[in-house]
Design a protein around this motif. Structure first.
Motif, PDB file in Angstrom:
ATOM      1  N   VAL A   1     -23.996  -7.040  -2.621  1.00  0.00           N
ATOM      2  CA  VAL A   1     -23.309  -5.746  -2.541  1.00  0.00           C
ATOM      3  C   VAL A   1     -21.850  -5.881  -2.970  1.00  0.00           C
ATOM      4  N   ASN A   2     -21.339  -4.784  -3.563  1.00  0.00           N
ATOM      5  CA  ASN A   2     -19.898  -4.558  -3.702  1.00  0.00           C
ATOM      6  C   ASN A   2     -19.526  -3.595  -2.604  1.00  0.00           C
ATOM      7  N   TYR A   3     -18.427  -3.832  -1.903  1.00  0.00           N
ATOM      8  CA  TYR A   3     -18.088  -2.895  -0.839  1.00  0.00           C
ATOM      9  C   TYR A   3     -16.621  -2.498  -0.936  1.00  0.00           C
ATOM     10  N   PRO A   4     -16.348  -1.185  -1.061  1.00  0.00           N
ATOM     11  CA  PRO A   4     -14.957  -0.758  -1.186  1.00  0.00           C
ATOM     12  C   PRO A   4     -14.193  -0.921   0.125  1.00  0.00           C
ATOM     13  N   THR A   5     -12.922  -1.249   0.004  1.00  0.00           N
ATOM     14  CA  THR A   5     -12.040  -1.313   1.161  1.00  0.00           C
ATOM     15  C   THR A   5     -11.333   0.025   1.274  1.00  0.00           C
ATOM     16  N   GLY A   6     -11.586   0.775   2.343  1.00  0.00           N
ATOM     17  CA  GLY A   6     -10.980   2.091   2.492  1.00  0.00           C
ATOM     18  C   GLY A   6     -11.596   3.089   1.530  1.00  0.00           C
ATOM     19  N   MET A   7     -10.896   4.195   1.344  1.00  0.00           N
ATOM     20  CA  MET A   7     -11.439   5.267   0.513  1.00  0.00           C
ATOM     21  C   MET A   7     -10.311   5.861  -0.304  1.00  0.00           C
ATOM     22  N   ASN A   8     -10.641   6.805  -1.163  1.00  0.00           N
ATOM     23  CA  ASN A   8      -9.623   7.378  -2.031  1.00  0.00           C
ATOM     24  C   ASN A   8      -9.122   8.727  -1.542  1.00  0.00           C
ATOM     25  N   LEU A   9      -9.908   9.428  -0.751  1.00  0.00           N
ATOM     26  CA  LEU A   9      -9.579  10.806  -0.403  1.00  0.00           C
ATOM     27  C   LEU A   9      -8.185  10.943   0.194  1.00  0.00           C
ATOM     28  N   GLY A  10      -7.367  11.807  -0.405  1.00  0.00           N
ATOM     29  CA  GLY A  10      -6.042  12.086   0.146  1.00  0.00           C
ATOM     30  C   GLY A  10      -5.094  10.904   0.091  1.00  0.00           C
ATOM     31  N   GLY A  11      -5.455   9.855  -0.676  1.00  0.00           N
ATOM     32  CA  GLY A  11      -4.579   8.692  -0.767  1.00  0.00           C
ATOM     33  C   GLY A  11      -4.724   7.731   0.401  1.00  0.00           C
ATOM     34  N   ASP A  12      -5.545   8.111   1.410  1.00  0.00           N
ATOM     35  CA  ASP A  12      -5.892   7.205   2.509  1.00  0.00           C
ATOM     36  C   ASP A  12      -4.670   6.541   3.149  1.00  0.00           C
ATOM     37  N   PRO A  13      -3.682   7.339   3.584  1.00  0.00           N
ATOM     38  CA  PRO A  13      -2.415   6.735   4.026  1.00  0.00           C
ATOM     39  C   PRO A  13      -2.454   6.117   5.420  1.00  0.00           C
ATOM     40  N   THR A  14      -1.630   5.098   5.587  1.00  0.00           N
ATOM     41  CA  THR A  14      -1.309   4.562   6.907  1.00  0.00           C
ATOM     42  C   THR A  14       0.176   4.240   6.929  1.00  0.00           C
ATOM     43  N   GLN A  15       0.836   4.576   8.032  1.00  0.00           N
ATOM     44  CA  GLN A  15       2.249   4.278   8.178  1.00  0.00           C
ATOM     45  C   GLN A  15       2.456   3.332   9.354  1.00  0.00           C
ATOM     46  N   ALA A  16       3.569   2.622   9.303  1.00  0.00           N
ATOM     47  CA  ALA A  16       3.884   1.670  10.375  1.00  0.00           C
ATOM     48  C   ALA A  16       5.379   1.675  10.626  1.00  0.00           C
ATOM     49  N   LEU A  17       5.763   1.435  11.865  1.00  0.00           N
ATOM     50  CA  LEU A  17       7.172   1.270  12.218  1.00  0.00           C
ATOM     51  C   LEU A  17       7.338  -0.086  12.895  1.00  0.00           C
ATOM     52  N   VAL A  18       8.441  -0.770  12.560  1.00  0.00           N
ATOM     53  CA  VAL A  18       8.743  -2.071  13.168  1.00  0.00           C
ATOM     54  C   VAL A  18      10.164  -2.013  13.704  1.00  0.00           C
ATOM     55  N   HIS A  19      10.377  -2.467  14.930  1.00  0.00           N
ATOM     56  CA  HIS A  19      11.758  -2.588  15.412  1.00  0.00           C
ATOM     57  C   HIS A  19      11.898  -3.795  16.326  1.00  0.00           C
ATOM     58  N   SER A  20      13.142  -4.258  16.442  1.00  0.00           N
ATOM     59  CA  SER A  20      13.380  -5.403  17.327  1.00  0.00           C
ATOM     60  C   SER A  20      13.887  -4.910  18.680  1.00  0.00           C
TER      61      SER A  20
END
Lengths: 160, 337
Positions: free
Chosen positions: B12-31
């Motif tokens: 099998v070939n298996y896609p990572t994630g999807m394309n719909l809507g750009g498939d966004p994820t955001q992250a915040l990092v602080h000390s």
């Protein structure tokens, strides 16, 4: 409905609570005695996540009424560690990566503990039979089987 | 009666994630004031180990020990936006977002350290164990603990960063319908060996030998754990899991673990796992999504092995004894006709 008193020994400590008649041991442990190590997976005795030991016997706490446990010795996974020192089974589960989501782990460990107490040197088939009343969704069981065998080997090494 | 043995292969070939809507994820990092780091996400750890992997990614990017990083998966009311944990996307999408956020935080951290050491920030490097030093001069150094204190109480700076990952949108070409549904594919191949009982229709999987190409394994033991569990799930999908036999009405579907079948510890196939690492171009440190892919190739491999054993094609899942028997009956009727 009038509440009734239940009193038993939980992991070495005397405990007493008032519960509604018909309260399961699982609910009493989790909701009244702050021991959330037994998990409620199916509440019908099919998954093993709520497994505890009552007077040395494996029991499903979801099918056991709290009021039938008066005077009993009850052990749960929460009582296995000796302070900061993990029980050999807990350490083996960690070392063998035998948990993912972890929901089945307390029941698996109690089932395995009961096995090792009556058979310190189990073979693979013994382990399979011992955990066959416990459902795991993540691991495919093999890492759990290996962890129990690892704990048994660690026990026999430390005893020698 | 006869028990026939067969072997099947599938890839099998298996896609990572999807394309719909750009498939966004955001992250915040602080000390924190004492130089430990916090990653805030809305992505969820279901037990697959997302928190551990995000801590590793953040630590590697900033240049601190993994133990210095805490990951809070918060909730969707308070955390930065994430599409969710599905489609094998967590490591890839959230990981890329965390790298971007951690780089920005690292830059601020080095700027503060540069002020303290009276050097240029571009001349500084981290040692991975909690210190920042001048490149080529390890003795000219400041701890990240002291750097964070200085940022908070002296320089009035927030050692923090914002990150996000968005897949380039791809629309189908009008003429051909061609599009790019995913930017990153994992791969797998399984060889399954089965025994089929022609009298009962029962299929026993004797062994599955799996090879998985997953990009870079960011935590090899956790990858192995997921692949072993996934391989078991694939067999479970192939032969067991269904709302049947209470068809056709879903109202009559399996209600509990007694009716919803899965292979138990006594039903395990001999399982082998091999991992190939071919780092992906756009994954965090080359990672792809191994999650769902690892439970897929066993299904067609088992179906092919059954065909090899008894010459019938069962194309409805799961491949229950009833379906095998019906197919065998059809095969035998065709042979005599």
């Amino acid at each position: 409905m009038a509440k009734i008193s239940v009193q038993f020994t939980l992991n070495g400590s005397e405990r007493a609570e008032f519960v509604e008649s018909g309260t399961t041991l699982l609910a009493a442990l989790r909701d009244k005695m702050d021991d959330t190590s037994p998990k409620g997976g199916c509440h019908q005795g099919a998954c093993g996540a709520c497994t505890v030991m009552i007077d040395g016997e494996l029991r499903l706490s979801c099918l056991t009424l709290a009021e039938t446990c008066n005077g009993a010795q009850i052990r749960t996974t929460a009582g296995l560690a000796n302070g900061e020192v993990l029980h050999p089974l807990q350490r083996a589960f960690e070392d063998a990566f035998a948990a993912q989501c972890g929901f089945c782990t307390p029941g698996m460990i109690m089932a395995a503990a009961a096995l090792l107490e009556r058979n310190p040197n189990p073979d693979r088939a013994d382990v399979v039979e011992a955990i066959s009343g416990n459902v795991c969704r993540c691991t495919g069981y093999e890492p759990i089987i290996q962890a129990v065998l690892l704990a048994a080997r660690a026990n026999s090494t430390s005893a020698a | 009666m006869a028990v026939k043995r067969g072997r099947g292969v599938a890839a099998v070939n298996y896609p990572t994630g999807m394309n719909l809507g750009g498939d966004p994820t955001q992250a915040l990092v602080h000390s924190t004031p004492t130089g430990s780091f916090m990653v805030t996400l809305s992505s969820v750890d279901l037990g697959q180990g997302l928190k551990q992997i995000m801590a590793q990614i953040c630590a590697e990017t900033i240049g601190v020990p993994t133990e210095s990083v805490t990951v809070d998966t918060a909730d969707t009311d308070t955390g930065p936006h994430c599409m969710g944990t599905f489609a094998s996307r967590g490591t890839h999408r959230a990981g890329n977002a965390v790298i971007q956020a951690a780089r920005e935080a690292r830059q601020v951290m080095l700027e503060v350290a540069a002020e303290e050491l009276e050097v240029n920030a571009s001349d500084l490097d981290t040692d991975g164990s909690g210190n920042i030093h001048v490149k080529g001069a390890p003795s000219r150094s400041i701890s990240i603990f002291d750097t964070a204190l200085a940022a908070h109480f002296k320089h009035g700076r927030s050692i923090s960063g914002r990150g996000m990952f968005l897949v380039p949108r791809s629309y189908p070409e009008t003429e051909t319908g061609a599009m790019k549904p995913s930017t990153c594919y994992a791969h797998a191949c399984t060889v399954a060996e089965v025994e089929v009982d022609e009298e009962t229709g029962e299929v026993v999987v004797l062994s599955v030998k799996n090879v998985f190409e997953i990009g870079r394994a960011l935590n090899p033991k956790m990858v192995e754990q997921q692949l072993i569990g996934g391989s078991w799930m694939g067999i479970s999908h192939a032969l067991y899991e269904t709302t049947e036999p209470y068809y056709p009405d879903r109202e009559h579907g399996a209600r509990d673990y007694n009716e919803y079948l899965m292979p138990g510890p006594g039903d395990l196939a001999e399982t082998e796992i091999a991992v190939l690492e071919r780092p992906s171009g756009d994954g965090p440190f080359g990672a792809k999504g191994p999650g769902e892919m690892c439970a897929n190739p066993q299904i067609p491999a088992v179906a092919n092995a059954i065909f090899d054993a008894v010459g019938v094609r069962v194309d409805t899942l799961p491949i229950t004894p009833e379906r095998v028997l019906r197919a065998l009956r059809q095969r035998d009727a065709g042979a005599t006709a």
